[in-house]
Structures are given as structure tokens and as C-alpha cells.
Design an enzyme around this catalytic site. Structure first.
Site, PDB file in Angstrom:
ATOM      1  CE  LYS A 218      -0.997   2.863   9.202  1.00 27.73           C
ATOM      2  NZ  LYS A 218      -1.281   2.370   7.840  1.00 27.73           N
ATOM      3  CG  ASP A 272      -4.239   0.532   7.459  1.00 28.18           C
ATOM      4  OD1 ASP A 272      -4.272  -0.640   7.047  1.00 28.18           O
ATOM      5  OD2 ASP A 272      -3.598   1.439   6.889  1.00 28.18           O
ATOM      6  CD  GLU A 298      -6.177   1.705   4.697  1.00 25.67           C
ATOM      7  OE1 GLU A 298      -5.174   1.873   3.984  1.00 25.67           O
ATOM      8  OE2 GLU A 298      -6.661   2.594   5.417  1.00 25.67           O
ATOM      9  CD  GLU A 327      -1.220   1.245   1.902  1.00 22.79           C
ATOM     10  OE1 GLU A 327      -0.043   1.240   2.277  1.00 22.79           O
ATOM     11  OE2 GLU A 327      -2.184   1.323   2.688  1.00 22.79           O
ATOM     12  CG  ASP A 350      -0.400   4.140  -3.812  1.00 24.14           C
ATOM     13  OD1 ASP A 350      -0.172   4.320  -2.604  1.00 24.14           O
ATOM     14  OD2 ASP A 350       0.438   4.384  -4.698  1.00 24.14           O
ATOM     15  CG  HIS A 377      -2.089   4.703   0.536  1.00 21.58           C
ATOM     16  ND1 HIS A 377      -0.890   4.604  -0.148  1.00 21.58           N
ATOM     17  CD2 HIS A 377      -1.775   4.643   1.853  1.00 21.58           C
ATOM     18  CE1 HIS A 377       0.097   4.485   0.713  1.00 21.58           C
ATOM     19  NE2 HIS A 377      -0.397   4.495   1.934  1.00 21.58           N
TER      20      HIS A 377
END
Length: 479
Positions: A218, A272, A298, A327, A350, A377
Site C-alpha cells: 500500500k 496500491d 492500483e 475494486e 470484485d 480484488h
């Protein structure tokens, strides 16, 4: 004939905010949660489904699920199953419920839970796991299970049928192959933003030992920190000493890795941002992370901003950094536009942001037509259990591609499911194979009783003690 007799809905929440699981630049205090539904018939046949949330608001989703599920009560299951595409259209056609969407937001993710429960029921009735139920369908049967409304300018029913027919003869070969080797996975649960560097390093080493070669971290809160953590992860995944005993580095220029900025061991890093940036900010920020050589960024900006994603993709292409999103793409029309605008390099469906299996299938087909790999995701409770089925359907029946695709894996909360997903020694998903598991989303009764919000035994008797223990500096227990 057997009717849907009733339904039950439960708000189930897990205290993952105590351990930092699921944290990112946008979502800093996630309590992984499930708006869980069971469709009940007058026999022992049931269907389970859920939508993933992160805590507050799950009760609102449960209210919406009750409204959607009520539309199925009194309907005969075989009539619903005869044409799941029409059934999906019926589920979305209540004009008063549609008004609070349409086909987006709370009402859409509630529809996902119910549609997924109906597919789970069908798979259980036919005594096959969901993926097997669908790949065993003829092309003609499969197109009738899909919704095409609003996407025929990108994919017609006739085109979809031709695509499915082209792959039909070789389905058995692909099924046999994936049963033998498993489906490729990447791991997210080593790179949550709320983890310390020491925990990131430990979990990354464990993931390498477990066979993974795709890793996601992240980013977006602090560029200096992101570079430091990216270099830390790279120092582990690019070093052969951390590979499992006897395992050789993979060729970073092989057909499954070329273009992914793989390091010398054949390991890939993805990043992400979880929608935290404006478009110009995203471009400049990611340029500043070139040194850690990510395959893709992402969710670099708002999930509805198709042209913004296209601008970011165009700006980052000279730097060899791809763009992934999906997602939070709330329906098939958003994916249609992302694909038409050439805004993404990787499509991330998703399983319960889209409104269930019937809508997901339409996106899988569009992505295959446009030649974009699907990497679903799965960072949330129950999502890994769901999406292995969807990736198997994509590989076996739709795209025929697997090795450049990777399916997200997060190592949290699987123990709460009756048929949890699993990973083999090569960091790949095992194929679900129990004839009674349906969509693999049935939750254990004891887990529901313990974590039901707000009256479950954990929330009544344990949570305040756990928070106090954390305040005193003790290591939080995972749930």
C-alpha cells in the site's frame, strides 16, 4: 416445485482495526465485515451469500439485502435457475429500489449478496462447486446466465457466444492443467500501510518461503515512507537467499513475467493507492516511485474517473508502469468505459461490488475481448473464497489465459468459513473441489454467533478487553 421460502441476514464484523489488517492510505481503521444472507427453501436446500464491508454501514447493507431477497420469496428455484440472466434483470428491476442506485452503491452490493446466494444454491443443488457448474455449461447455457443490458456497444450476446464456442473444445485440457498446478496468486497481507517495517519484512520473507512471487504494498500516505518500504520489500524478494530451499529464480523475461518489471529472482512488486490522489498528483507521485520498479499502480484516483485513469496510464506508460483498477468499479458499464477508453492495463473485478456472478461474467467476457488480463480484488473477508471460482471460470471457459493473471490473496479470516480457500507450496490457489461447497462462502455458525454485531459474544465480552490490552502495549490477537 421447490420455492424460496424465506431469508435471513446477519451483520458480522471482525475487529481487524486492532491489528492494522486492511489498512491503506484511504481506509485507516478497517473492521473487516460481512453483510451475510442465507436463502431458505422448504427443503434442506439453502444458498449463502455475502457482501464485504469494513465496519460501520454494514447494518445499512443488511437492510437493503432484506429488500432484494424479499423479491425472491415465493419464486420456484428451478424457474429462477432456468435463465439466470433474466433472474438477475428481475432482481434489479424493482423501480423503487432501483431509484436509490441505479445499479450502484448500497442497493447494488446488496444485490450482489443475494445473487451470489442464488448461484450458491444452484451449485449446491447440482452438487458441484460454482466454478465447475459454470464451466460445464454449454456456451448457449452460459450466455443465458449473463446480463448484457447497457454493454452491447462493447459486447453483444452473439459475440459472447462466439467467444465461448471458440474456447469450448479445449476446456477440459485447461481444467486438468489448473487442477494440477493451481491458479497463480499474489499476496497483499505483507504490505498493509499500518504495519511496522519489521512486520512487513517478516511477512514478506514468510510469503517468499510460501512460494509467492507477486507482492503488493500500500502507498500514498508518504512518498518517502513508500520508497523506504518498497526498497525493503525489494531487498527481500529480489535476493535468492530468501527463496525456498531448492527453488531456482524464475526468468524475469519469461512469457509470464515480461513487462512486469520483475527483479532478478522473477519476483514482481505492485503498489496500491486506494483512490487517494487527484490525477496530476497521481502521475507525479508514482513517477517518484520508479526506483522500486512496480508492475502497476492500483486505484490511483477516484474509481469512477475513466478519463482520469486514461490520462494516468498515458503519462506513466513511458516509465513502464501499468495502471490497474476495478475494486470499486460499481457496475459493468464502468468497466466497459475503462476498456473502451484504454484506461487500464489490468482489470480488477470484485465479487460483490459488481452485483453477483451474472454481472461479473459480463465483465470477464469484455476483458477477454479487449485483451486485458483479469486480476481480481480479494483483500477482504470471504473475497478469496469467492474469487478463486471466478478466476477459474475466466481461465477455463472465457479467456483461456492464466499465467499472466494473478489472483489476490490476503491471509486473514479464512478459518471462519466451512470450506476455506487454500494455497499450495508454489504460492498458487488450490482448486475448490467439494461437491457440496457451492460458492465456498458458507460461514461457520460459531463464527457468526461470536462476531455478529452488536450482540455477538466477542463484541459483548471481549472487545473492550482487547482494546485495553492493546493500549497497554500488548501484541493484538488475530481473529
Amino acid at each position: 416445485m421447490l420455492p424460496v421460502y424465506a431469508h435471513s441476514t446477519t451483520d458480522v464484523r471482525f475487529p481487524t482495526s486492532l491489528t492494522g489488517d486492511g489498512t491503506d492510505a484511504m481506509n485507516t481503521d478497517c473492521d473487516y465485515s460481512s453483510a451475510y444472507v442465507t436463502l431458505i427453501t422448504s427443503s434442506d436446500l439453502v444458498g449463502h451469500g455475502m457482501t464485504f464491508t469494513i465496519g460501520r454501514g454494514t447494518d445499512i447493507v443488511c437492510l437493503a439485502i432484506k429488500e432484494v431477497a424479499a423479491r425472491l420469496v415465493g419464486k420456484y428455484v428451478e424457474e429462477l435457475f432456468a435463465n439466470m440472466g433474466k433472474t438477475w434483470d428481475y432482481m434489479c428491476s424493482d423501480s423503487q429500489l432501483r431509484w436509490i442506485g441505479p445499479e450502484k452503491g448500497v442497493i447494488h452490493i446488496a444485490t450482489a449478496a443475494v445473487n451470489n446466494a442464488l448461484w450458491d444454491m444452484l451449485a449446491r443443488l447440482r452438487k458441484k462447486p460454482l466454478w465447475k457448474l459454470i464451466v460445464d455449461m454449454t456456451p448457449e447455457e452460459l450466455v443465458e446466465a449473463i446480463t448484457f443490458r447497457y454493454i452491447t456497444d462493447a459486447l453483444t450476446k452473439e459475440e459472447a457466444l462466439a467467444m465461448l464456442k471458440a474456447k469450448a473444445a479445449s476446456k477440459a485440457e485447461r481444467e486438468g492443467h489448473v487442477r494440477q498446478v493451481g491458479y497463480p496468486a499474489y499476496i497483499t497481507s505483507a504490505g498493509w500501510l499500518g504495519y511496522s517495517d519489521e512486520k512487513v519484512a517478516r511477512l514478506t520473507k514468510e510469503a517468499v518461503q510460501a512460494g509467492f512471487n507477486h507482492f503488493k504494498m500500500k502507498v500514498g500516505a508518504n512518498q518517502e515512507m513508500d520508497l523506504r518500504r518498497g526498497k525493503l520489500i525489494r531487498s527481500i524478494i529480489d535476493d535468492p537467499q530468501y527463496l525456498p530451499p531448492g527453488k531456482k529464480p524464475r526468468d524475469p523475461n519469461g512469457p509470464d513475467l515480461v513487462g512486469k518489471n520483475a527483479g532478478p529472482t522473477g519476483s514482481v512488486l505492485m503498489i496500491d493507492a486506494n483512490q487517494v490522489w487527484d490525477v496530476p498528483q497521481a502521475i507525479e507521485y508514482v513517477k517518484g516511485l520508479q526506483e522500486i520498479r512496480p508492475w502497476f499502480i492500483e486505484e490511483p484516483t477516484a474509481p469512477d474517473d475513466i478519463l482520469g485513469h486514461a490520462a494516468i496510464r498515458k503519462a506513466l506508460k513511458p516509465y513502464g508502469i501499468a495502471v490497474a483498477t476495478g475494486e470499486h468499479a460499481h457496475n459493468r458499464m464502468v468497466f466497459k468505459q475503462l476498456l473502451q477508453a484504454e484506461a487500464i492495463d489490468v482489470c480488477q473485478i470484485d465479487s460483490c461490488r459488481l452485483a453477483g456472478v451474472s454481472e461479473v461474467l459480463s465483465v470477464l467476457l469484455m476483458a477477454a475481448k479487449f485483451g486485458i488480463p483479469v486480476c481480481p480484488h480479494a483483500g477482504g473477508v470471504g473475497l478469496c473464497e469467492y474469487v478463486i471460482h471466478l478466476s477459474l471460470i475466466d481461465y477455463i471457459a472465457i479467456s483461456g489465459n492464466m499465467e499472466r493473471n494473478v489472483l489476490e490473496f490476503a491471509n486473514h479470516l479464512h478459518e471462519h468459513f466451512v470450506t476455506p480457500c487454500s494455497i499450495n507450496a508454489n504460492g498458487r490457489y488450490n482448486v475448490p473441489d467439494r461437491p457440496d461447497e457451492g460458492y465456498s462462502i458458507e460461514m461457520k455458525k460459531e463464527s457468526i454467533e461470536r462476531f455478529e454485531w452488536p450482540h455477538g459474544s466477542y463484541w459483548v465480552n471481549e472487545h473492550e478487553k482487547a482494546k485495553e490490552s492493546l493500549r497497554l502495549g500488548n501484541e493484538p490477537q488475530e481473529h
